[in-house]
Design a protein around this motif. Structure first.
Motif, short mmCIF file in Angstrom:
data_model
loop_
_atom_site.label_atom_id
_atom_site.label_comp_id
_atom_site.label_asym_id
_atom_site.label_seq_id
_atom_site.Cartn_x
_atom_site.Cartn_y
_atom_site.Cartn_z
N MET A 176 6.67 -5.79 8.29
CA MET A 176 5.50 -6.47 7.73
C MET A 176 4.48 -5.45 7.20
N THR A 177 3.81 -5.83 6.14
CA THR A 177 2.77 -4.98 5.54
C THR A 177 1.40 -5.49 5.98
N LYS A 178 0.62 -4.62 6.59
CA LYS A 178 -0.68 -5.03 7.12
C LYS A 178 -1.76 -4.89 6.06
N VAL A 179 -2.55 -5.94 5.88
CA VAL A 179 -3.75 -5.91 5.04
C VAL A 179 -4.92 -6.34 5.91
N ALA A 180 -5.87 -5.46 6.08
CA ALA A 180 -7.04 -5.77 6.91
C ALA A 180 -8.22 -6.16 6.02
N ILE A 181 -8.87 -7.24 6.38
CA ILE A 181 -10.07 -7.70 5.67
C ILE A 181 -11.20 -7.70 6.69
N ALA A 182 -12.18 -6.83 6.47
CA ALA A 182 -13.29 -6.68 7.42
C ALA A 182 -14.58 -7.21 6.81
N LYS A 183 -15.40 -7.79 7.65
CA LYS A 183 -16.70 -8.29 7.22
C LYS A 183 -17.67 -7.14 7.02
N CYS A 184 -18.39 -7.16 5.91
CA CYS A 184 -19.43 -6.17 5.64
C CYS A 184 -20.41 -6.80 4.65
N ILE A 241 -2.80 -8.85 -3.80
CA ILE A 241 -2.39 -10.21 -3.46
C ILE A 241 -3.47 -10.89 -2.63
N ALA A 242 -4.05 -10.16 -1.68
CA ALA A 242 -5.15 -10.71 -0.89
C ALA A 242 -6.33 -11.07 -1.77
N GLY A 270 -8.70 -17.64 -5.43
CA GLY A 270 -8.21 -18.98 -5.68
C GLY A 270 -7.03 -19.06 -6.61
N TYR A 271 -6.43 -17.90 -6.94
CA TYR A 271 -5.24 -17.88 -7.77
C TYR A 271 -3.98 -18.06 -6.92
N ASP A 272 -2.92 -18.53 -7.54
CA ASP A 272 -1.59 -18.31 -7.01
C ASP A 272 -1.26 -16.87 -7.38
N PRO A 273 -1.09 -15.97 -6.42
CA PRO A 273 -0.87 -14.56 -6.76
C PRO A 273 0.28 -14.32 -7.74
N MET A 274 1.28 -15.18 -7.73
CA MET A 274 2.41 -14.99 -8.63
C MET A 274 2.05 -15.30 -10.08
N GLU A 288 8.65 -7.68 -8.54
CA GLU A 288 9.97 -7.67 -9.17
C GLU A 288 10.52 -6.25 -9.30
N ASN A 289 9.65 -5.31 -9.64
CA ASN A 289 10.08 -3.93 -9.87
C ASN A 289 9.91 -3.02 -8.64
N ARG A 290 9.50 -3.61 -7.53
CA ARG A 290 9.41 -2.91 -6.25
C ARG A 290 8.62 -1.60 -6.37
N ILE A 291 7.41 -1.73 -6.87
CA ILE A 291 6.57 -0.54 -7.03
C ILE A 291 6.01 -0.07 -5.69
N THR A 292 6.08 -0.93 -4.66
CA THR A 292 5.75 -0.54 -3.29
C THR A 292 6.87 -1.06 -2.40
N SER A 293 6.70 -0.90 -1.11
CA SER A 293 7.70 -1.40 -0.16
C SER A 293 7.67 -2.92 -0.02
N LEU A 294 6.63 -3.56 -0.56
CA LEU A 294 6.49 -5.01 -0.43
C LEU A 294 7.42 -5.73 -1.40
N THR A 295 8.18 -6.68 -0.90
CA THR A 295 9.10 -7.45 -1.75
C THR A 295 8.77 -8.94 -1.79
N SER A 296 7.85 -9.39 -0.93
CA SER A 296 7.51 -10.80 -0.88
C SER A 296 6.09 -10.97 -0.35
N ILE A 297 5.40 -11.96 -0.89
CA ILE A 297 4.06 -12.28 -0.39
C ILE A 297 4.11 -12.65 1.08
#
Length: 355
Positions: free
Chosen positions: A1-9, A232-233, A239-243, A253-262
């Protein structure tokens, strides 16, 4: 899993920003930076005042510099190439250069001796700043903003600034469709050494971004070792569909990072799906990820307001299709116009509208 942290500031007070960034670091897979040479790449579309929310806020830059020093990095460099970049440019209007002086780090001029890189995804050569071959890591310090052409700008597209000066606008002629342009950006991203991303979403931008939208309080910082996941976050919160975002779908699609799926994104703090801004003013209109050459003809033509125009010529100078001339007012050749909206991005007085 790919971690994305969203912190309040909620503000740009230095200690608060540092506290939030340290929370991001603790809750994501932050790289080992001790002894490393790192390039920090903020978003400097234009050298505008921080309260316009066009650039990465200088306090965010200052905070990450101080944190990296505490982690004993070997060297920190900072740089970007804005739209109308000239040699010896220093971003004093937005305050980023002053931070470099205060923290005794070097601001890098990307126009000096650029190097040619091969972008495999689009099978073309492109010039990039030479510093990327001299550093161990690149940190993308992006800004939470809409983008009139690509719907959102973000951490992956922020790397477009590694291409110096007007060489960037030429890419719009080579890649006039959204799909083709997204592939070029993704190819460029693969050539950079983007190791970590922090997105400044304390005050973002909605509406006619990335240069003429309206500031909006989001009160967040977003961080991950995966720039595509941060984007993606961002798209989700807007409010978009990220795709529907061409760079995101192309990047997956081109696997520019290790992420392959939302679905492979893990949110250890706030979940982006719980932070959707229902009244956020998004870029609408035709969405396409195809590469049909004349797809741009389906997009609206820029409209020039002579009452607001100050005849600075920035739009004429940046237009890659040479579709604009200045007479007593700006005249546009709609047959030449490729609807890249570079003119709209660089106008300092919001005299260009895209419906």
């Amino acid at each position: 899993m790919t971690k994305v942290a969203i912190a309040k500031c909620e503000n740009y007070e230095l200690n608060e920003v540092k506290k939030a960034i340290n929370i991001l670091i603790r809750n994501t897979d932050f790289p080992e930076v001790k002894g490393k040479k790192i390039l920090l790449k903020p978003n400097v579309l234009s050298d505008a005042e921080p309260d316009k929310a066009i650039t990465t806020n200088p306090v965010v830059l200052k905070a990450i510099i101080q944190i990296l020093k505490e982690k004993e990095v070997k060297e920190i460099l900072v740089g970007d190439s804005p739209a109308n970049h000239h040699k010896n440019f220093k971003p004093t209007g937005c305050g980023l250069y002053q931070v470099c002086e205060e923290e005794n780090v070097e601001w890098i001029d990307f126009t000096i001796s650029p190097i040619k890189k091969k972008l495999d995804i689009v099978n073309q050569n492109i010039y990039m700043c030479k510093i990327i071959d001299e550093v161990d890591m690149v940190f993308s310090l992006s800004k939470f903003k809409t983008h009139t052409l690509m719907l959102t700008t973000g951490s992956v597209k922020n790397i477009f600034g590694l291409v110096p000066n007007l060489r960037k606008s030429q890419q719009h002629v080579l890649h006039p469709s959204r799909g083709s342009f997204a592939k070029m950006i993704c190819g460029l991203f693969k050539e950079a050494k983007v190791t970590y991303t922090i997105m400044d979403a304390i005050v973002g931008m909605e509406g006619a971004g990335p240069g003429n939208g309206d500031p909006i309080k989001v009160n967040k910082l977003i961080g991950s070792n995966n720039a595509l996941a941060v984007d993606i976050a961002q798209a989700t919160m807007m409010g978009y569909d990220p795709m529907d975002i061409p760079i995101i779908s192309c990047g997956l699609e081109n696997r520019i990072t290790s992420l392959t799926s939302i679905d492979d994104i893990e949110y250890p703090l706030y979940n982006a799906n719980s932070l959707i801004m229902k009244d956020y003013n998004r870029i609408g209109g035709y969405v396409s990820n195809n590469e049909i050459d004349n797809e741009y003809m389906l997009r609206p033509t820029p409209i020039f307001n002579p009452d607001k125009c100050i005849k600075c010529m920035k739009c004429v100078n940046i237009c890659p299709a040479k579709a604009l001339v200045m007479k007593d007012k700006i005249i546009i050749d709609v047959d030449k116009c490729i609807r890249c909206y570079c003119c709209h991005e660089v106008c300092p007085v919001d005299a260009i509208d895209v419906k």
